[in-house]
Design an enzyme around this catalytic site. Structure first.
Site, PDB file in Angstrom:
ATOM      1  N   HIS A 267       0.855  -1.194   0.000  1.00  0.00           N
ATOM      2  CA  HIS A 267       0.000   0.000   0.000  1.00  0.00           C
ATOM      3  C   HIS A 267       0.890   1.242   0.000  1.00  0.00           C
ATOM      4  O   HIS A 267       1.734   1.378  -0.869  1.00  0.00           O
ATOM      5  CB  HIS A 267      -0.941  -0.083   1.209  1.00  0.00           C
ATOM      6  CG  HIS A 267      -2.083   0.882   1.224  1.00  0.00           C
ATOM      7  ND1 HIS A 267      -2.450   1.654   0.167  1.00  0.00           N
ATOM      8  CD2 HIS A 267      -2.953   1.196   2.225  1.00  0.00           C
ATOM      9  CE1 HIS A 267      -3.505   2.398   0.497  1.00  0.00           C
ATOM     10  NE2 HIS A 267      -3.823   2.143   1.747  1.00  0.00           N
ATOM     11  N   HIS A 306      -2.192  -2.066  -9.668  1.00  0.00           N
ATOM     12  CA  HIS A 306      -3.208  -1.421  -8.822  1.00  0.00           C
ATOM     13  C   HIS A 306      -4.476  -2.250  -8.862  1.00  0.00           C
ATOM     14  O   HIS A 306      -4.815  -2.834  -9.887  1.00  0.00           O
ATOM     15  CB  HIS A 306      -3.505  -0.004  -9.346  1.00  0.00           C
ATOM     16  CG  HIS A 306      -4.128   0.882  -8.325  1.00  0.00           C
ATOM     17  ND1 HIS A 306      -5.468   0.858  -8.064  1.00  0.00           N
ATOM     18  CD2 HIS A 306      -3.583   1.775  -7.481  1.00  0.00           C
ATOM     19  CE1 HIS A 306      -5.733   1.733  -7.111  1.00  0.00           C
ATOM     20  NE2 HIS A 306      -4.621   2.303  -6.726  1.00  0.00           N
ATOM     21  N   ASP A 362       2.906   5.567  -6.404  1.00  0.00           N
ATOM     22  CA  ASP A 362       4.118   5.395  -5.591  1.00  0.00           C
ATOM     23  C   ASP A 362       5.382   5.246  -6.416  1.00  0.00           C
ATOM     24  O   ASP A 362       6.479   5.242  -5.860  1.00  0.00           O
ATOM     25  CB  ASP A 362       3.949   4.147  -4.698  1.00  0.00           C
ATOM     26  CG  ASP A 362       2.913   4.402  -3.610  1.00  0.00           C
ATOM     27  OD1 ASP A 362       2.015   3.573  -3.433  1.00  0.00           O
ATOM     28  OD2 ASP A 362       3.018   5.452  -2.940  1.00  0.00           O
TER      29      ASP A 362
HETATM   30  C1  SDX Z   1      -1.382   2.279  -3.314  1.00  0.00           C
HETATM   31  O1  SDX Z   1      -6.081   0.897  -3.420  1.00  0.00           O
HETATM   32  C2  SDX Z   1      -5.590   2.070  -3.576  1.00  0.00           C
HETATM   33  O2  SDX Z   1      -6.268   2.989  -4.037  1.00  0.00           O
HETATM   34  C3  SDX Z   1      -4.157   2.242  -3.113  1.00  0.00           C
HETATM   35  C4  SDX Z   1      -3.521   3.577  -3.459  1.00  0.00           C
HETATM   36  C5  SDX Z   1      -4.157   4.721  -2.700  1.00  0.00           C
HETATM   37  O3  SDX Z   1      -4.051   5.858  -3.188  1.00  0.00           O
HETATM   38  O4  SDX Z   1      -4.650   4.470  -1.568  1.00  0.00           O
HETATM   39  O5  SDX Z   1      -3.607   3.837  -4.849  1.00  0.00           O
HETATM   40  C6  SDX Z   1      -2.040   3.578  -3.055  1.00  0.00           C
HETATM   41  O6  SDX Z   1      -1.343   1.441  -2.458  1.00  0.00           O
HETATM   42  C7  SDX Z   1      -0.836   2.014  -4.697  1.00  0.00           C
HETATM   43  C8  SDX Z   1      -0.287   0.565  -4.826  1.00  0.00           C
HETATM   44  C9  SDX Z   1       1.129   0.563  -4.247  1.00  0.00           C
HETATM   45  N1  SDX Z   1       1.639  -0.818  -4.165  1.00  0.00           N
HETATM   46  C10 SDX Z   1       2.613  -1.245  -4.961  1.00  0.00           C
HETATM   47  O7  SDX Z   1       3.129  -0.580  -5.858  1.00  0.00           O
HETATM   48  C11 SDX Z   1       3.102  -2.656  -4.637  1.00  0.00           C
HETATM   49  C12 SDX Z   1       3.227  -3.458  -5.920  1.00  0.00           C
HETATM   50  N2  SDX Z   1       1.900  -3.704  -6.471  1.00  0.00           N
HETATM   51  C13 SDX Z   1       1.252  -4.957  -6.167  1.00  0.00           C
HETATM   52  O8  SDX Z   1       1.552  -5.519  -4.942  1.00  0.00           O
HETATM   53  C14 SDX Z   1      -0.189  -5.022  -6.626  1.00  0.00           C
HETATM   54  O9  SDX Z   1      -0.242  -4.514  -7.897  1.00  0.00           O
HETATM   55  C15 SDX Z   1      -1.259  -4.348  -5.781  1.00  0.00           C
HETATM   56  C16 SDX Z   1      -1.192  -4.770  -4.367  1.00  0.00           C
HETATM   57  C17 SDX Z   1      -1.116  -2.866  -5.875  1.00  0.00           C
HETATM   58  C18 SDX Z   1      -2.603  -4.745  -6.361  1.00  0.00           C
HETATM   59  O10 SDX Z   1      -2.676  -6.095  -6.222  1.00  0.00           O
HETATM   60  P1  SDX Z   1      -3.992  -6.921  -6.631  1.00  0.00           P
HETATM   61  O11 SDX Z   1      -5.047  -6.032  -7.134  1.00  0.00           O
HETATM   62  O12 SDX Z   1      -4.331  -7.817  -5.500  1.00  0.00           O
HETATM   63  O13 SDX Z   1      -3.506  -7.725  -7.886  1.00  0.00           O
HETATM   64  P2  SDX Z   1      -2.892  -9.134  -7.820  1.00  0.00           P
HETATM   65  O14 SDX Z   1      -1.868  -9.208  -6.738  1.00  0.00           O
HETATM   66  O15 SDX Z   1      -3.998 -10.110  -7.818  1.00  0.00           O
HETATM   67  O16 SDX Z   1      -2.096  -9.165  -9.220  1.00  0.00           O
HETATM   68  C19 SDX Z   1      -2.695  -9.656 -10.393  1.00  0.00           C
HETATM   69  C20 SDX Z   1      -1.533 -10.289 -11.155  1.00  0.00           C
HETATM   70  C21 SDX Z   1      -0.799 -11.353 -10.346  1.00  0.00           C
HETATM   71  O17 SDX Z   1      -0.174 -12.220 -11.286  1.00  0.00           O
HETATM   72  P3  SDX Z   1      -0.860 -13.681 -11.545  1.00  0.00           P
HETATM   73  O18 SDX Z   1      -1.050 -14.327 -10.192  1.00  0.00           O
HETATM   74  O19 SDX Z   1      -2.167 -13.372 -12.227  1.00  0.00           O
HETATM   75  O20 SDX Z   1       0.113 -14.395 -12.425  1.00  0.00           O
HETATM   76  O21 SDX Z   1      -0.537  -9.284 -11.429  1.00  0.00           O
HETATM   77  C22 SDX Z   1       0.669  -9.622 -10.753  1.00  0.00           C
HETATM   78  C23 SDX Z   1       0.311 -10.598  -9.667  1.00  0.00           C
HETATM   79  O22 SDX Z   1       1.425 -11.428  -9.361  1.00  0.00           O
HETATM   80  N3  SDX Z   1       1.178  -8.372 -10.196  1.00  0.00           N
HETATM   81  C24 SDX Z   1       2.446  -8.015 -10.221  1.00  0.00           C
HETATM   82  C25 SDX Z   1       2.485  -6.753  -9.614  1.00  0.00           C
HETATM   83  N4  SDX Z   1       1.254  -6.396  -9.254  1.00  0.00           N
HETATM   84  C26 SDX Z   1       0.449  -7.411  -9.596  1.00  0.00           C
HETATM   85  N5  SDX Z   1       3.546  -8.639 -10.700  1.00  0.00           N
HETATM   86  C27 SDX Z   1       4.715  -7.964 -10.553  1.00  0.00           C
HETATM   87  N6  SDX Z   1       4.821  -6.729  -9.989  1.00  0.00           N
HETATM   88  C28 SDX Z   1       3.732  -6.113  -9.516  1.00  0.00           C
HETATM   89  N7  SDX Z   1       3.853  -4.902  -8.961  1.00  0.00           N
END
Ligand code: SDX
Length: 428
Positions: A267, A306, A362
């Site tokens: 997050h 996201h 971020d």
């Molecule tokens: C914020 O919700 C909000 O509004 C948050 C925010 C706010 O203003 O409050 O916008 C602020 O938290 C932004 C997000 C910051 N976090 C990161 O940058 C951390 C990296 N991102 C991930 O951890 C992820 O993208 C999330 C947590 C942000 C979202 O995750 P989801 O929606 O649960 O998606 P998921 O984990 O189910 O991913 C779907 C697929 C998966 O692959 P498969 O299992 O389908 O093969 O995408 C992949 C994930 O492994 N994936 C990534 C990835 N993000 C998702 N692979 C590599 N790198 C990534 N960053």
């Protein structure tokens, strides 16, 4: 055609009509679908709430497919260009842009609360010099609840507003004290002649000069960053704010919980994690190997992806522009070129394209904070300050919503059912 869902339960052959309102069905309407008379009835199963509306809100609208973000209907791009953080905080709270008089009164109502109780200094002295600033921040915000016992009167809108102003006013002061504590410097008192962000810079960086000279470029960059981070509908931290707030606890305790959720690397902690990732990659030459590692599941590309945005986070575009403005003053962050290369390669790679992973807010913000002189541990604190405005606006909306009551989800029970206690001598 009626706005209803006709459900046939193939276990019994029975049919049920369920009304559709605002693109949703009420989960409780499914409870009447039973396989037998003693059946509890159907529930929905939605871990992490990937497809569940937890509330009705008029504060922030996001269209993740096309990258739209609006606060009370105003596009984030226009607010970032024309507005200020305190004006946006007013908009989030009251739903309309303030008149000049309303904004003056709002600013005064906040400025008068920027001071912290002197005991907060003693409280902070209990932390090690190298304590993570987010741990200090969320602990201190929670501790504020002990200084304002009347904040428990959460049913009184006037009491809520008084403490909302205090939280918006005091989170920058707590952040500044935290920064000064971790850098071994004396605390700087607020200078309320300055703007909100100018005073924040003053409390962070003033040394022995009589009056801190605010750099207008950095002051404006912070305003833009604060506007971009102010609210984001039902994100993890805001969900925590609402869930904790639903027990009718005071807003300081709820905000501490929301900050704890934001602290997580998935997050708001991602801005700090991005910088660590860039440092780990080291150079452009290492980017392809790093990307391959991510694709093998050896880690995430922090700052990408996201839950809602399946296109470029509109905030990330604006942060990227703000970075160039800041670098004009501070000198370019050497990690920028590496970040740009990482983005370029990722946006061309099928793994990220197929999963609709784009830079989020971020990805670039940490580069600015680092250029401003902050250690990575402070980055999420800089996110928490403006997000306080969103948290308290959502918390206030919660308390005005007749639909809301204490949050208490159900579960699918997967454990043992009733069994007899086993005396020690009979255990394997
Ligand atoms: C914020 O919700 C909000 O509004 C948050 C925010 C706010 O203003 O409050 O916008 C602020 O938290 C932004 C997000 C910051 N976090 C990161 O940058 C951390 C990296 N991102 C991930 O951890 C992820 O993208 C999330 C947590 C942000 C979202 O995750 P989801 O929606 O649960 O998606 P998921 O984990 O189910 O991913 C779907 C697929 C998966 O692959 P498969 O299992 O389908 O093969 O995408 C992949 C994930 O492994 N994936 C990534 C990835 N993000 C998702 N692979 C590599 N790198 C990534 N960053």
């Amino acid at each position: 055609m009626a706005d209803t869902l006709t459900i046939t339960d193939n276990r019994t052959g029975k049919q049920y009509e369920v009304p559709i309102t605002d693109g949703t069905i009420r989960a409780l309407d499914l409870r009447k679908i039973k396989a037998s008379a003693e059946d509890f009835g159907l529930m929905t199963y939605d871990p992490a709430f990937t497809n569940t509306a937890s509330c009705r809100s008029a504060i922030t609208y996001i269209d993740g497919d096309v990258g739209v973000l609006e606060y009370r209907g105003y596009p984030i791009e226009q607010l970032a260009e024309h507005s200020s953080y305190l004006e946006v905080a007013y908009l989030l709270m009251f739903g309309e842009l303030p008149t000049a008089d309303q904004l003056t009164q709002w600013k005064q109502g906040i400025t008068q609360h920027t001071l912290l109780h002197e005991n907060i200094k003693h409280l902070m002295r209990g932390f090690r010099y190298d304590a993570h600033p987010m741990g200090v921040f969320l602990s201190t915000v929670g501790a504020l609840s002990t200084f304002y016992p009347d904040a428990k009167q959460v049913d009184d809108p006037e009491v809520r507003l008084r403490h909302i102003a205090r939280l918006i006013a005091k989170t920058p002061s707590i952040a500044a004290y935290t920064y000064r504590h971790t850098t071994g410097r004396f605390y700087v008192y607020p200078d309320n002649d300055l703007s909100f962000t100018g005073n924040f810079l003053n409390m962070l960086f003033k040394m022995t000069e009589a009056k801190y000279a605010v750099n207008p470029v950095l002051e404006r960059a912070l305003e833009v960053l604060f506007i971009l981070h102010a609210d984001h509908e039902q994100n993890c931290g805001t969900n925590a704010m609402r869930s904790i707030g639903s027990s009718e606890v005071d807003p300081y305790s709820a905000t501490a919980g929301a900050a704890a959720a934001l602290y997580g690397p998935l997050h708001g902690g991602a801005n700090e994690a991005v910088l660590k990732m860039l440092e780990q990659i080291g150079s452009k030459a290492n980017v392809p190997a790093f990307i391959e590692g991510v694709k093998k599941g050896e880690g995430k590309l922090m700052g990408f992806g996201h839950r809602v945005y399946k296109s470029y986070d509109p905030r990330a575009k604006i942060v990227k522009q703000a970075a160039y403005d800041v670098f004009e003053v501070t000198g370019k962050n050497p990690q920028l070129d590496l970040a740009l290369e990482l983005e370029r390669i990722a946006l061309e790679d099928e793994y990220f394209v197929s999963r609709r992973l784009y830079p989020n807010v971020d990805f670039y913000s940490g580069l600015i904070y680092q250029a401003l002189g902050f250690a990575p541990g402070m980055f999420t604190v800089l996110f928490a300050i403006p997000r306080t405005a969103g948290w308290v606006a959502q918390w206030d909306e919660l308390h005005r919503d007749a639909d809301q009551k204490i949050a208490r989800p159900r579960q699918i029970y997967t454990g043992h059912r009733t069994r007899a206690y086993v005396p020690m001598e009979q255990r394997a």
